[in-house]
Write an enzyme that holds these catalytic residues in place. Structure first.
Site, PDB file in Angstrom:
ATOM      1  CD  GLU A 266      -2.906   1.413   0.314  1.00  0.00           C
ATOM      2  OE1 GLU A 266      -3.114   0.453  -0.358  1.00  0.00           O
ATOM      3  OE2 GLU A 266      -3.653   2.502   0.404  1.00  0.00           O
TER       4      GLU A 266
ATOM      5  CG  ASP B  72       2.653   1.989   6.648  1.00  0.00           C
ATOM      6  OD1 ASP B  72       3.542   1.392   6.128  1.00  0.00           O
ATOM      7  OD2 ASP B  72       2.343   3.215   6.309  1.00  0.00           O
TER       8      ASP B  72
ATOM      9  CG  ASP C 136      -0.514   3.065  10.190  1.00  0.00           C
ATOM     10  OD1 ASP C 136      -1.093   2.098   9.491  1.00  0.00           O
ATOM     11  OD2 ASP C 136      -0.120   3.867   9.645  1.00  0.00           O
TER      12      ASP C 136
ATOM     13  CG  ASP D   5      -4.801   4.695   7.748  1.00  0.00           C
ATOM     14  OD1 ASP D   5      -5.954   4.803   8.297  1.00  0.00           O
ATOM     15  OD2 ASP D   5      -3.974   5.839   7.496  1.00  0.00           O
TER      16      ASP D   5
END
Ligand code: TSJ
Length: 643
Positions: free
Chosen positions: A432, A505, A507, A509
């Site tokens: 991503e 990532d 996190d 998202d």
């Protein structure tokens, strides 16, 4: 084997030797008995003990099973059954309860002694748990006396002893898993909670309580479902906030050949199918003969009914996929000698069960439809709509996309392909974000690693039929790059890469992207998950360095360990926190996340994918209440790599 019955004392010694050898074998090869010494095996110990109490409940003698996680990850399971028998067993000269904990495979009958001790419908038995525990204590209350025995790594500390009087009955088993055996000892409340809830649904009327006493605050939930698997279906629908096609859950059951089968089903207005199946309360995630029998009968009954009621015309034929659109079903069978097959031993193999389930469902569902024509009509109408949509999508696809998009002839423009073509060693990283994609392209080994950066808006796969998925700008490049088709046209053998690795990532998202992609694979390319092709990359969260020495840490625990290692003498440690993949240069990304010799990857299991699917439904569903509840429930537990 026939035994010469000598003096009681001698026998005791002989037996003791055999017993110790048996349990020693378990400690030498724990994997043979519990599959793994990772978290899964650790949690399995609890299920093993609980299963024994459930057997008592199934016999009708026990109504409440309590599981406690005590400080230091000690587990205590208590039931209110009859208590494990304490009488001396002729064959061994030992109390039956001692035999349960010290003799391997204590399942089956204990001959003339009079006690039939079942080792769980499927379990490896309490002796295995005992062998793999640093210590274990059993307390039996038989309504008159309290008995106790304690073991260290499977060996009795003392013989069973009578300790006092009681009017209660029941069994309590307390144990501490052995740190010499298990990689780590942390019990996960959610994991136990989910499994115990499942047990509560599968054993109607039995109360299952889970209590976590490790923290300052006690966490507790008590579950009891009088409706059994009917309640299971209702609960799934309520949790996902789905709109129902008919009010009542359809419940079908029957028996034959010493086995029993029950099915609960209900349709919702989504396009997804959720089929949960169990054999002897074991989740059969890979399906098997009970699922086959169910699907067969469902398709047949709906076609027959549709024809008879004049809803289906000449030439109309509902396919399995059509009749399962929007279906949530739970199938539970109980049988004498279950054969578990498949890669993860989660597929029921007993051939006689296919016919049994198909007969029961065939007859009972036909009767149900006769008595509830409006429900039948709603279901057949929905299946017919699915059928038409599928046909239309197929035609459209054949006309427009056959050559252009879905064949390997035109690969997506953003794909940086690898040079090797043989799909044995090749990998594709789905990344991503453009900056991370750039680093990955530079850092990779281009011989066997391909990179596909994702862009654009994700489609809500919940709301989309297959034809929409084909047209989505985010998903289409994945379908094209993998080259193995999708849905009913999927051919896993054609996949262009052996490993499909999702890299996002660490996190919130990133966690969303992982959930979306796993849901997509689960819904439309499930065999790729079943065959173990899907992975999740694990980028490091920290870099701890001192001068030229440095180490990457993949968790806070590792960070602290490396800090202590590199800075034994104190001083301000040099710690970098990676918030995203984009913060790493190409070489670092290769070294930490992509180099097969160094990287840590998670192979996605069907369990992971099902979890993602449930999370996705809740996050994307129509109803606000379940979403709010989910976020509140999970807020404090959401970890970085939680998928
Ligand atoms: F497996 C185990 F030992 F770990 C264990 C067994 C753990 C727990 C929490 C409960 C039990 C258990 C076993 N609860 N209830 C029973 N029941 C019997 O073992 C039992 C009792 C009476 C009779 C009988 O024929 O009178 C037979 C059995 C098998």
């Amino acid at each position: 084997m026939e035994h010469e019955h000598g003096a009681q004392e001698n026998q005791y010694d002989e037996n003791q030797i055999q017993v110790l050898e048996g349990l020693e074998a378990v400690r030498k090869r724990p994997g043979m008995y519990i599959g793994t010494t990772g978290p899964k095996g650790l949690h399995h110990l609890v299920y093993e003990i609980v299963d024994n109490a459930i057997d008592e409940a199934l016999e009708g003698y026990c109504t409440h099973i309590e599981t406690e996680i005590l400080p230091d990850n000690v587990i205590r399971v208590t039931d209110d059954g009859r208590g494990i028998p304490v009488g001396i067993q002729q064959q061994t000269g030992l109390p039956a309860v001692t035999v349960v904990f010290t003799v391997l495979h204590a399942g089956g009958k204990f001959g003339n002694g009079g006690y039939k001790v079942s080792g769980g419908l499927h379990g490896v038995g309490a002796s295995v748990v005992n062998a793999l525990s640093e210590w274990l204590e059993v307390e039996v209350r038989d309504g008159r006396h309290v008995y106790r025995q304690r073991f260290t790594r499977g060996k009795p500390d003392f013989d069973l002893r009578r300790e006092g009087d009681t009017t209660e009955t029941g069994t309590t088993v307390t144990f501490k898993p052995d740190s010499q055996i298990f990689e780590q000892l942390d019990f996960d409340f959610e994991v136990l909670h989910t499994r115990l809830r499942e047990e509560a649904f599968l054993n109607a009327g039995v109360r299952m309580t889970l209590t976590d006493r490790r923290g300052l605050e006690v966490r507790q939930d008590s579950m009891c479902y009088e409706g059994g698997i009917r309640s299971f279906v209702e609960w799934i629908h309520a949790r996902k906030g789905l709109t129902l096609l008919h009010e009542d859950v359809v419940y079908l059951s029957g028996e034959g050949g010493g086995s029993t089968a029950e099915v609960a089903l209900q349709y919702n207005d989504s396009y997804n199918e959720l089929l949960l199946s169990f054999a002897n309360n074991v989740n059969t995630g890979e399906g098997g003969t009970h699922e086959d029998g169910f699907k067969l009968a469902l398709t047949r009954v709906l076609n027959d009914y549709g024809k008879r009621a004049g809803i289906l015309k000449e030439g109309d034929k509902l396919a399995g996929e059509d009749v399962r659109e929007g279906l949530t079903a739970v199938i539970s069978v109980k049988l004498q000698d279950p054969q578990f097959e498949g890669q993860t031993k989660a597929k029921l193999g007993n051939t006689e069960i296919r016919g049994l389930v198909s007969n029961i469902v065939g007859q009972a569902l036909t009767t149900y439809f006769e008595e509830n024509p409006s429900v039948a009509r709603a279901i057949v109408d929905k299946a017919m709509t699915a059928n038409r949509a599928r046909e239309a999508a197929r035609k459209a696809r054949e006309l427009t996309r056959r050559k252009s998009a879905l064949e390997t002839a035109s690969l997506p423009g953003k794909l940086a392909d690898c040079s090797e073509r043989d799909n044995v060693r090749t990998e594709i990283y789905i990344v991503e974000g453009d900056s991370a994609g750039g680093s990955a392209k530079e850092g990779r080994d281009r011989r066997f690693q391909a990179i596909l950066p994702l862009w654009g808006k994700m489609l809500n796969v919940e709301k989309a039929r297959l034809d929409k998925v084909y047209g989505n700008e985010k998903l289409l490049p994945i379908i094209t790059a993998l080259g193995c088709g999708i849905g009913e046209e999927l051919d896993p053998a054609k996949i262009r890469y052996n490993k499909v690795i999702i890299m996002a990532d660490a996190d919130v998202d990133g966690s969303h992207i992982r959930t979306l992609l796993l849901t997509f694979f689960f819904r439309h390319m499930r065999p790729l998950i079943e065959q173990g092709h899907i992975y999740i990359a694990q980028p490091p969260l920290f870099r701890v360095s001192r001068g030229k020495k440095m180490r990457y840490a993949y968790s806070e625990i590792e960070r602290d360990a490396y800090t202590a290692e590199l800075y034994p003498d104190g001083g301000k440690p040099d710690i970098q926190r990676y918030k995203g993949l984009g913060e790493m240069d190409p070489h670092q990304l290769w070294e930490t996340t992509m180099d097969p010799d160094n990287r840590v990857m998670l192979q996605v299991t069907m369990e992971d994918a099902m979890k993602a699917d449930a999370t996705f439904s809740i996050l994307m569903g129509d109803k606000v209440a379940p979403r709010k509840e989910f976020i509140e429930e999970n807020a404090q537990y959401v970890t970085n790599l939680d998928v």
